[in-house]
Design a protein around this motif. Structure first.
Motif, PDB file in Angstrom:
ATOM      1  N   ALA A  34       0.641  -1.187  -0.169  1.00 53.71           N
ATOM      2  CA  ALA A  34      -0.017   0.098  -0.022  1.00 53.71           C
ATOM      3  C   ALA A  34       0.831   1.302  -0.016  1.00 53.71           C
ATOM      4  CB  ALA A  34      -0.782  -0.109   1.313  1.00 53.71           C
TER       5      ALA A  34
ATOM      6  N   PHE B 117      -8.721   1.438   0.671  1.00 55.55           N
ATOM      7  CA  PHE B 117      -9.080   0.060   0.629  1.00 55.55           C
ATOM      8  C   PHE B 117     -10.725  -0.003   0.607  1.00 55.55           C
ATOM      9  CE2 PHE B 117      -4.787  -0.457   1.953  1.00 55.55           C
ATOM     10  CZ  PHE B 117      -4.344  -1.577   1.777  1.00 55.55           C
TER      11      PHE B 117
ATOM     12  N   ALA C 223     -10.537  -6.812   3.692  1.00 55.14           N
ATOM     13  CA  ALA C 223     -10.110  -5.732   3.093  1.00 55.14           C
ATOM     14  C   ALA C 223      -9.797  -6.043   1.552  1.00 55.14           C
ATOM     15  CB  ALA C 223      -8.933  -4.981   3.724  1.00 55.14           C
TER      16      ALA C 223
ATOM     17  N   GLY D 152      -7.945  -4.377  -1.781  1.00 52.08           N
ATOM     18  CA  GLY D 152      -6.985  -3.179  -2.256  1.00 52.08           C
ATOM     19  C   GLY D 152      -5.668  -3.426  -2.117  1.00 52.08           C
ATOM     20  N   PRO D 153      -4.651  -2.794  -1.956  1.00 51.60           N
ATOM     21  CA  PRO D 153      -5.055  -1.271  -2.045  1.00 51.60           C
ATOM     22  C   PRO D 153      -5.473  -0.422  -3.402  1.00 51.60           C
ATOM     23  CG  PRO D 153      -2.559  -1.684  -1.951  1.00 51.60           C
ATOM     24  CD  PRO D 153      -3.170  -2.965  -1.845  1.00 51.60           C
TER      25      PRO D 153
END
Length: 455
Positions: free
Chosen positions: A266, A272, A324, A326-327
């Motif tokens: 990230a 996220f 989560a 992501g990023p």
């Protein structure tokens, strides 16, 4: 060095300032993405051209228009899904903010194409068969193959377009809009069989094979990046809530701890999509920006009460599991081209800028725009970061009438404004106004890097 203190359950450890990965991950530039989309559209038009010997009479022209718009609509539907499929190279290169605007713009075109397709096909067939529009419409729906399902898909798509219109969307919470928008997937699935059954331009050769590849490839990418990959990341990193810390009226910072967080790669400025495994929250993945540079032992997000989902975040308990995705996002230091940088945050738009303020090289000035002094976030943190790195922080307070011309106000605070890179983040309407003010103050469009809060 960091001024974002670690959650109480995890001790802070000294470490170097965040650095970008030595080998940057793959990113698809915006122009390349648009070029691929345009090339696909030209290929679709080529299908109609190759399979159309001639167009004769009003009925022929109307039916031809219906075939063209039907093909383009059939192509646009999976493309729009791919724009929001969270494909990492596209998210990094194009940026989530720009993708959302493309998706909204393309969605309006899709609704228009579907509407014209329905009208011209029914009208053209009515002229050929000598029926009225209503009678021909009933005949097509109930006696042509796969048309009942296609009609249901069309109604769902048009309904989704209505609730996605800006005027309607402002009246909906993110959660309501999110669930209603899921109808798009069903609409596309219902229309797919109709396209193959009645799409004479697809034939049985390369055109049909390409159509299968487009739709099933889209389904596979959606399944991987929206479902399977987040599940695997959840298993690998085991994110959990470590602490929920109040920051201001209706604003909290959320600290997440987990395993091997550095492997997420990230960067400050990214976001996220967080799915909290708690009652009432587990079925929606909402976007939240990092509000501090990512650390190997924790990630920090700052959340404002903007709806039922974000309000419930403040009541989360330590230990709550978090899935989560992501990023995501291209709102990072990779966009910086100038030595001097202005970070302009409006309201809770200061969130990703707080992380960038600590990490961007060069001469950095941060301006936080708020109506009242009590709405300013991270005042102590930003002051400390500015002291350590020799940067500048300003607070631009008051109503629009009190502040006056935003461009002029910024020019007074930031000498040589036109020669700065500007990172801008805030609610969509305010961000658009700020872009106009910056352009009027002489900042080139290519130097304005924008992240606004859109669905």
């Amino acid at each position: 060095m960091t001024t974002a203190t670690a959650p109480k359950s995890r001790p802070a450890s000294a470490g170097p300032r965040h650095r970008a990965a030595a080998h940057p991950p793959l990113a698809l530039p915006p122009n390349a993405a648009l070029g691929l989309i345009a090339a696909g559209a030209l290929g679709v038009l080529g299908l109609w051209w190759v399979n159309t010997a001639s167009v004769v009479g009003a009925a022929g022209w109307l039916t031809g228009a219906g075939r063209i718009t039907g093909l383009l609509a059939g192509y646009a539907a999976p493309v729009l899904l791919l724009l929001m499929a969270r494909l990492p190279p596209v998210e990094r290169g194009v940026g989530a903010d720009r993708l959302a605007r493309w998706h909204a713009y393309g969605g309006r075109w899709l609704v228009a194409l579907v509407s014209v397709h329905v009208l011209t096909v029914v009208w053209g067939y009515a002229l050929t068969d000598g029926r009225g529009l209503v009678g021909e419409g009933v005949e097509i729906v109930f006696h042509y193959p796969e048309m009942v399902k296609a009609s249901l898909g069309t109604l769902l798509m048009l309904g989704t377009g209505l609730v996605s219109a800006r005027a309607a969307r402002r009246r909906l919470s993110y959660e309501t809009w999110y669930y209603l928008h899921l109808a798009t997937y069903l609409a596309v699935a219902l229309a797919f069989a109709h396209q193959l059954a009645t799409g004479a331009d697809l034939g049985g050769g390369p055109g049909q094979a390409g159509w299968y590849a487009l739709y099933f490839g889209t389904a596979a990418l959606l399944g991987w990046f929206r479902l399977l990959r987040p599940w695997l990341l959840d298993r690998r990193h085991g994110l959990r809530v470590a602490e929920v810390r109040p920051e201001g009226p209706g604003v909290v910072s959320l600290f997440l701890s987990g395993r091997r967080l550095e492997e997420l790669r990230a960067e400050p400025g990214q976001f996220f999509r967080l799915q909290f495994q708690a009652p009432g929250l587990r079925w929606a993945a909402n976007p939240y920006s990092l509000s501090a540079p990512p650390r190997p032992d924790f990630l920090r997000f700052t959340v404002k009460d903007l709806g039922g989902h974000s309000a419930a975040v403040a009541a989360l308990r330590p230990g709550t599991r978090v899935r989560a995705e992501g990023p995501y996002g291209a709102f990072t230091g990779r966009q910086q081209r100038q030595h001097r940088v202005l970070l302009l945050g409006v309201g809770v738009g200061i969130t990703p800028l707080r992380a960038l303020f600590e990490t961007l090289p060069g001469e950095v000035t941060l301006v936080q725009r708020a109506r009242r002094a009590e709405d300013v976030l991270f005042r102590a943190e930003l002051t400390e970061v500015a002291r350590r790195r020799g940067a500048v922080v300003h607070e631009l307070l008051g109503s629009r009438e009190q502040v006056g011309d935003l461009g002029a106000a910024l020019a007074r605070l930031v000498p040589g404004l036109a020669e700065h890179d500007v990172y801008l983040c805030g609610p969509e309407a305010v961000a658009e106004e700020a872009v106009r003010a910056l352009r009027a103050a002489g900042v080139r469009a290519g130097r304005i890097h924008r992240e606004s809060f859109v669905f």
